[in-house]
Design a protein around this motif. Structure first.
Motif, PDB file in Angstrom:
ATOM      1  N   ALA A   1       0.830  -1.205   0.000  1.00  0.00           N
ATOM      2  CA  ALA A   1       0.000   0.000   0.000  1.00  0.00           C
ATOM      3  C   ALA A   1       0.865   1.256   0.000  1.00  0.00           C
ATOM      4  CB  ALA A   1      -0.941  -0.005   1.209  1.00  0.00           C
ATOM      5  N   LEU A   2       1.992   1.214   0.726  1.00  0.00           N
ATOM      6  CA  LEU A   2       2.891   2.369   0.730  1.00  0.00           C
ATOM      7  C   LEU A   2       3.483   2.610  -0.657  1.00  0.00           C
ATOM      8  CD1 LEU A   2       4.785   1.899   4.120  1.00  0.00           C
ATOM      9  CD2 LEU A   2       3.122   3.677   3.543  1.00  0.00           C
ATOM     10  N   LEU A   3       3.914   1.525  -1.323  1.00  0.00           N
ATOM     11  CA  LEU A   3       4.423   1.667  -2.687  1.00  0.00           C
ATOM     12  C   LEU A   3       3.350   2.247  -3.606  1.00  0.00           C
ATOM     13  CD1 LEU A   3       6.389  -1.698  -3.099  1.00  0.00           C
ATOM     14  CD2 LEU A   3       7.382   0.593  -2.974  1.00  0.00           C
ATOM     15  N   GLY A   4       2.122   1.708  -3.498  1.00  0.00           N
ATOM     16  CA  GLY A   4       1.031   2.197  -4.338  1.00  0.00           C
ATOM     17  C   GLY A   4       0.679   3.640  -4.046  1.00  0.00           C
ATOM     18  N   ALA A   5       0.694   4.036  -2.757  1.00  0.00           N
ATOM     19  CA  ALA A   5       0.356   5.417  -2.398  1.00  0.00           C
ATOM     20  C   ALA A   5       1.398   6.392  -2.944  1.00  0.00           C
ATOM     21  CB  ALA A   5       0.240   5.544  -0.882  1.00  0.00           C
ATOM     22  N   LEU A   6       2.690   6.027  -2.796  1.00  0.00           N
ATOM     23  CA  LEU A   6       3.740   6.894  -3.344  1.00  0.00           C
ATOM     24  C   LEU A   6       3.605   7.023  -4.865  1.00  0.00           C
ATOM     25  CD1 LEU A   6       6.875   5.739  -1.290  1.00  0.00           C
ATOM     26  CD2 LEU A   6       5.728   7.959  -1.173  1.00  0.00           C
ATOM     27  N   GLY A   7       3.386   5.881  -5.528  1.00  0.00           N
ATOM     28  CA  GLY A   7       3.225   5.919  -6.977  1.00  0.00           C
ATOM     29  C   GLY A   7       1.998   6.716  -7.397  1.00  0.00           C
ATOM     30  N   SER A   8       0.899   6.609  -6.635  1.00  0.00           N
ATOM     31  CA  SER A   8      -0.332   7.327  -6.976  1.00  0.00           C
ATOM     32  C   SER A   8      -0.163   8.827  -6.833  1.00  0.00           C
ATOM     33  CB  SER A   8      -1.482   6.845  -6.096  1.00  0.00           C
ATOM     34  OG  SER A   8      -1.792   5.496  -6.365  1.00  0.00           O
ATOM     35  N   VAL A   9       0.519   9.256  -5.743  1.00  0.00           N
ATOM     36  CA  VAL A   9       0.740  10.696  -5.557  1.00  0.00           C
ATOM     37  C   VAL A   9       1.579  11.257  -6.703  1.00  0.00           C
ATOM     38  CG1 VAL A   9       1.877  12.408  -4.089  1.00  0.00           C
ATOM     39  CG2 VAL A   9       0.474  10.612  -3.054  1.00  0.00           C
ATOM     40  N   LEU A  10       2.640  10.533  -7.040  1.00  0.00           N
ATOM     41  CA  LEU A  10       3.466  10.977  -8.176  1.00  0.00           C
ATOM     42  C   LEU A  10       2.661  10.942  -9.474  1.00  0.00           C
ATOM     43  CD1 LEU A  10       6.845   9.176  -7.391  1.00  0.00           C
ATOM     44  CD2 LEU A  10       6.333  11.611  -7.157  1.00  0.00           C
ATOM     45  N   GLY A  11       1.836   9.909  -9.650  1.00  0.00           N
ATOM     46  CA  GLY A  11       1.054   9.772 -10.873  1.00  0.00           C
ATOM     47  C   GLY A  11       0.025  10.874 -11.032  1.00  0.00           C
ATOM     48  N   ILE A  12      -0.648  11.257  -9.936  1.00  0.00           N
ATOM     49  CA  ILE A  12      -1.642  12.333 -10.013  1.00  0.00           C
ATOM     50  C   ILE A  12      -0.957  13.643 -10.394  1.00  0.00           C
ATOM     51  CG2 ILE A  12      -3.240  13.739  -8.661  1.00  0.00           C
ATOM     52  CD1 ILE A  12      -4.354  11.022  -9.407  1.00  0.00           C
ATOM     53  N   GLY A  13       0.197  13.915  -9.781  1.00  0.00           N
ATOM     54  CA  GLY A  13       0.924  15.136 -10.132  1.00  0.00           C
ATOM     55  C   GLY A  13       1.403  15.124 -11.571  1.00  0.00           C
ATOM     56  N   ALA A  14       2.001  13.991 -11.989  1.00  0.00           N
ATOM     57  CA  ALA A  14       2.493  13.901 -13.370  1.00  0.00           C
ATOM     58  C   ALA A  14       1.345  13.933 -14.374  1.00  0.00           C
ATOM     59  CB  ALA A  14       3.313  12.620 -13.541  1.00  0.00           C
ATOM     60  N   GLY A  15       0.240  13.253 -14.061  1.00  0.00           N
ATOM     61  CA  GLY A  15      -0.910  13.243 -14.967  1.00  0.00           C
ATOM     62  C   GLY A  15      -1.524  14.624 -15.126  1.00  0.00           C
ATOM     63  N   THR A  16      -1.579  15.383 -14.027  1.00  0.00           N
ATOM     64  CA  THR A  16      -2.114  16.748 -14.108  1.00  0.00           C
ATOM     65  C   THR A  16      -1.229  17.625 -14.989  1.00  0.00           C
ATOM     66  OG1 THR A  16      -3.039  16.520 -11.878  1.00  0.00           O
ATOM     67  CG2 THR A  16      -2.820  18.753 -12.763  1.00  0.00           C
ATOM     68  N   GLY A  17       0.092  17.504 -14.795  1.00  0.00           N
ATOM     69  CA  GLY A  17       0.999  18.272 -15.647  1.00  0.00           C
ATOM     70  C   GLY A  17       0.920  17.854 -17.106  1.00  0.00           C
ATOM     71  N   LEU A  18       0.808  16.549 -17.349  1.00  0.00           N
ATOM     72  CA  LEU A  18       0.699  16.044 -18.726  1.00  0.00           C
ATOM     73  C   LEU A  18      -0.579  16.542 -19.388  1.00  0.00           C
ATOM     74  CD1 LEU A  18       1.936  14.152 -20.870  1.00  0.00           C
ATOM     75  CD2 LEU A  18       0.638  12.284 -19.846  1.00  0.00           C
ATOM     76  N   ALA A  19      -1.682  16.543 -18.628  1.00  0.00           N
ATOM     77  CA  ALA A  19      -2.950  17.033 -19.179  1.00  0.00           C
ATOM     78  C   ALA A  19      -2.872  18.520 -19.497  1.00  0.00           C
ATOM     79  CB  ALA A  19      -4.085  16.762 -18.195  1.00  0.00           C
ATOM     80  N   GLN A  20      -2.206  19.283 -18.612  1.00  0.00           N
ATOM     81  CA  GLN A  20      -2.076  20.723 -18.843  1.00  0.00           C
ATOM     82  C   GLN A  20      -1.298  21.003 -20.130  1.00  0.00           C
ATOM     83  OE1 GLN A  20      -3.231  23.444 -16.458  1.00  0.00           O
ATOM     84  NE2 GLN A  20      -3.119  24.217 -18.552  1.00  0.00           N
TER      85      GLN A  20
END
Length: 373
Positions: A302-321
């Protein structure tokens, strides 16, 4: 006790093999980023397109749209006005053209010809507001244009100047007599008689917006040959359906990336558990139950997934922008013509996609957790 065990077993493992853990986190982040960016791009484009449609059409109960791009006979407006179900019938002529900006560049411009005396009832954002110094009859002047804020910004022009608008191979010189409040892409409103005259649509309309009597069903309006009856939200729904193919394709790619992330989490945790068998066995001898040993590994997942999800949400938002700024809301597919969307970020939806990344990591760590148990 769980936190003490995490510090004693997990932290040293992560410190000893940082690149192995980082690879699993990065794989989860990639899957979440792709899925989240696709969702953001599409949601932002649809929201902007729906807003632009509402700005142009207002909120009619229904619309009759001419199937022929050259327009249909405007005699229908008189027949509709006599029907008891119809309170207001607003004639509209829409033309997609280009205007010459102050720097000489061509700017896509949608021209809407309508009746300024009736438009406030159905589309108040299209009501022309004459500039200072203009006469009251400027609203009915066939050579007067009223621009929305986006058109003023893109064209770099002000009220009182002459705007050249393309028509075929020639250009028309029209005076900017004021503004309208409509949001969305560059838009110009002019008197319907002027639009019909300037663009070769004399006696023809492209759309009729209807305000129906209270309780009247739009289905009672019979669309004559050459016309199509549409509700207010049909345009946005139609564009959503057309763009569904690219959304599904990109979402499937994002799910494949998430699957790869889950597999890498499995590989990392399986190797880690195999290396920690003596420690886990000692904990079992000291009284840590099989269920607690499995929960310890699931918490690490869960810790690995949470870290990856936080990074993914930030990267996905930047990619969408970036995608919205460079490729608009259709990634170059032409599904949202003339729409330059602003990013529509919803924290609750972001949380849902983050939980998707955590779930992928937990799926990947299911078998190593059983081995630890």
């Amino acid at each position: 006790m769980r936190l003490d065990l995490l510090r004693a077993l997990v932290v040293p493992e992560w410190r000893a093999h940082p690149w192995r853990q980082a690879l699993a986190v990065l794989a989860v982040a990639l899957g979440v980023a792709l899925a989240w960016s696709v969702h953001l791009i599409n949601q932002s484009a649809l929201a902007e397109f729906a807003g632009a449609v509402r700005a142009i059409q207002g909120e009619p109960d229904a619309s009759l749209a001419c199937v022929d791009r050259a327009g249909c006979d405007d005699a229908l407006i008189d027949r509709l006005a006599t029907q008891p179900e119809v309170m207001t019938a607003l004639p509209v002529v829409e033309v997609d053209s280009y205007a010459i900006a102050s720097d000489g560049k061509r700017v896509a411009l949608r021209l809407v010809g309508t009746d300024a005396l009736q438009v406030a009832a159905l589309a108040p954002s299209l009501l022309p507001r004459a500039a200072g110094g203009e006469t009251r009859t400027a609203l009915l002047d066939p050579d007067a244009l009223f621009l929305n804020p986006s058109a003023f910004e893109r064209l770099g022009m002000t009220e009182g100047q002459t705007l050249r608008v393309q028509h075929g191979s020639a250009t028309l010189a029209l005076r900017i007599a004021g503004r309208v409040a409509a949001a969305g892409p560059p838009l110009a409103v002019l008197d319907i008689a002027g639009a019909q005259h300037h663009f070769g649509l004399a006696g023809r309309l492209t759309r009729i917006d209807l305000r129906l009597a209270s309780g009247a069903d739009p289905a009672v309006i019979a669309a004559p040959s050459g016309w199509r009856l549409a509700r207010a939200d049909d345009a946005a729904q139609r564009v959503s359906n057309v763009s569904r193919a690219y959304r599904v394709n990109l979402t499937v790619l994002a799910l494949v990336a998430l699957f790869v992330g889950a597999f890498l989490v499995f590989a990392v945790l399986a190797l880690s558990v195999a290396q920690r068998v003596p420690s886990l066995a000692l904990l079992g001898v000291l009284g840590l139950s099989a269920r607690e040993r499995g929960a310890l590994v699931r918490t690490e997942c869960a810790l690995l997934g949470a870290l990856g999800s936080v990074l993914g949400i930030g990267a996905g938002t930047g990619l969408a922008q970036v995608a919205l700024a460079w490729l608009a809301g259709d990634l170059g597919g032409g599904y949202f013509p003339g729409v330059a969307p602003a990013l529509q970020f919803d924290p609750w939806q972001a949380l849902l996609f983050a939980l998707l990344g955590v779930a992928a990591a937990l799926v990947g760590g299911w078998l190593p957790a059983r081995q630890a148990a």
